[in-house]
Design an enzyme around this catalytic site. Sequence first.
Site, PDB file in Angstrom:
ATOM      1  N   LYS A 275       0.841  -1.251   0.015  1.00 18.26           N
ATOM      2  CA  LYS A 275      -0.049  -0.118   0.118  1.00 18.26           C
ATOM      3  C   LYS A 275       1.001   1.204   0.081  1.00 18.26           C
ATOM      4  O   LYS A 275       1.187   1.884   0.932  1.00 18.26           O
ATOM      5  CB  LYS A 275      -0.987  -0.074   1.277  1.00 18.26           C
ATOM      6  CG  LYS A 275      -2.148   1.164   1.031  1.00 18.26           C
ATOM      7  CD  LYS A 275      -3.046   0.573  -0.115  1.00 18.26           C
ATOM      8  CE  LYS A 275      -4.118   1.701  -0.237  1.00 18.26           C
ATOM      9  NZ  LYS A 275      -5.126   1.090  -1.622  1.00 18.26           N
TER      10      LYS A 275
ATOM     11  N   SER B  87      -8.794  -0.827  -5.340  1.00 14.60           N
ATOM     12  CA  SER B  87      -9.094  -0.598  -4.132  1.00 14.60           C
ATOM     13  C   SER B  87     -10.599  -0.283  -3.826  1.00 14.60           C
ATOM     14  O   SER B  87     -11.391  -1.379  -4.223  1.00 14.60           O
ATOM     15  CB  SER B  87      -8.441   0.869  -3.373  1.00 14.60           C
ATOM     16  OG  SER B  87      -7.002   0.748  -3.406  1.00 14.60           O
TER      17      SER B  87
END
Length: 630
Positions: free
Chosen positions: A218, A422
């Site tokens: 991330k 996402s």
Amino acid sequence: MSEHESHFSVWGFIKGFAKLIIGMLLMLQGLIGLIVLILIVGVMVEVTNGIAGSDEKVSVSIPDDAALVLDPNGVLVELAEDVNPLEVLRQEAYGVSEPTQIEVHDLVRVIRAAKDDKRIKGLVLDLGALGASPSSASKLHYISAEIAKFKESGKKVIAVGDYYSQDQYLLAANADEIYMNDYGNLFIYGYGSYGTYVKSLLEKLKITSHVFRVGTFKSAVEPFLRDDMSPEAKEANIGYLSVLWRDYASSVEKARGLQSGAVEDYANNLGALLETVDGDLGKAALKAGLVDELLSRAEMNDKLKAAFGADKDGKSFKKVSYMRYLASVDKPADGSDPNVVVITAAGTIIDGEAPTGRAAGGDTIAAQLRKAREDDKIKAVVLRVDSPGGSAFASDIIRDEILAIKAAGKPVVASMGSLAASGGYWISAAADEIWASPTTITGSIGIFGYFNTFENTAAEIGVYVDGVGTTDLAPILATGIGPLPASAADIIQQSTENGYDRFLTIVGEGRNLDKTYVDSVGQGRVWIGEKALELKLVDKLGTYDDAIAAAASLAGLEKYDVVDMKEKRTTFEMFMRNLSETMVAKLGGEKQHHAEGAVAKIVRAAEQQAEFFAEFNDPNAAYARCLTCQ
């Protein structure tokens, strides 16, 4: 009463009476103006309603044996923002207009219709004003494939341009003949991912960064934590960028009949190639076989007149603009057959409502899904996703409505555009089937939170925060100029971890995958479409059209209408948009190929930055958003 007083009173009466008359005249003038304005608006509304409501009232004439000119002037998007045509006219008149948004499906629709239209003799690609983001590869490939199908009709395709950007050339490569200005250029440089890293700057300014994330890959907050890209981020990024580049090069080579590796050789060895042509970029592209002829604008026009015939005044070739042609062919289904509805989530996912094309408002998309569930004529839903994600809360609101549709017995197919990462993947995971293109950027299953506090910066200039509170958590009220309490940081991190676990559960349940496996392919890592298929994150590779056909099949429909659940621009609005471009062209000579002014760039950059921060409105301050793949 004296003579002076009498004179004063008479004169005062005359002045007062004159003021009364003038006031009445001004009021009458204003009333007449208001009446005229109301009449004009009424006529415009009537014309708009007439055009939008009846195909019999207005027809757009298309000349026979004309070339369809595909000359989009703007940025390629999945879903365009609603545009007020009169506002467009006003902005363009003052030279401060925003870049127009061009819907990919509009371009595909006109090319597809023109293929079998006997009035259309060929296709001219004038792509100099078309822009595309690095993440729009699948949109370009979709249009490119449609141009290739158009050529199968035997109609000629010619590309013209002063120069070609890398993205524009992916479309132009499909032409039978590619003309470029004799002083033009063609730069092909591949794909890359580069960021600006500010860790050391923040330290020098004594700004404290608070990061809450889960996931090795991330990398959305890396610019605040490092001064370079992490090895994990480099691994993930080169993984999907390599596929984008491979597909770009192979598509161009196939269209141009070039040997494998020719495009990469051009990109890597342009300097050496220029040495053989005295540094002439146009001749370099010609020598590499990427363009067919180097011509002046006048010579290009002569070539087009020879191919398609001259227009009435003989100055140009016989043509019709794609916007005019779109107005003649863009007739939505009447909905008489069972409906497959398309609901588009385009842009950043934000909490609450959002206007069409600006962002994907959680409440807005959820309301459209609810309407689809409650409408008995709608038998299947295609959720078209073109989003980097955003608010985790808003994503979950959308997902809840998808589950409700499935519970009502209606199939849902997720169709991924260029980007469904996402939160974009969060809302796709619950669908009965997920379709992606080979170049769709997806995955990025992870959660993060980030903000700064300035207690050390403030202390440097003698500013401090102090006070009292009734609980250990009360000092959070001073956070900002004051520090973030450790107890609050612990709460936010736990909430972030819970959000990630929830994300894994959602994907596991939706995809029928073990949560441990989802975690192994998650961790915030970005995947390209073809790899996502291998990893079981998507079901099929195919186009938007394939996803619609799949939804109809799941619903058992052989005959059906495809309905977009969005506010369609009327023919009148498209006419006004086309008229505005024509007026500007007449006043300024050429279409807006020129660069915008420096001040306009600064203002637009500031506005975009403000809009970017406004998108972070999740009530839990938790975000499932891919910043690195936009």
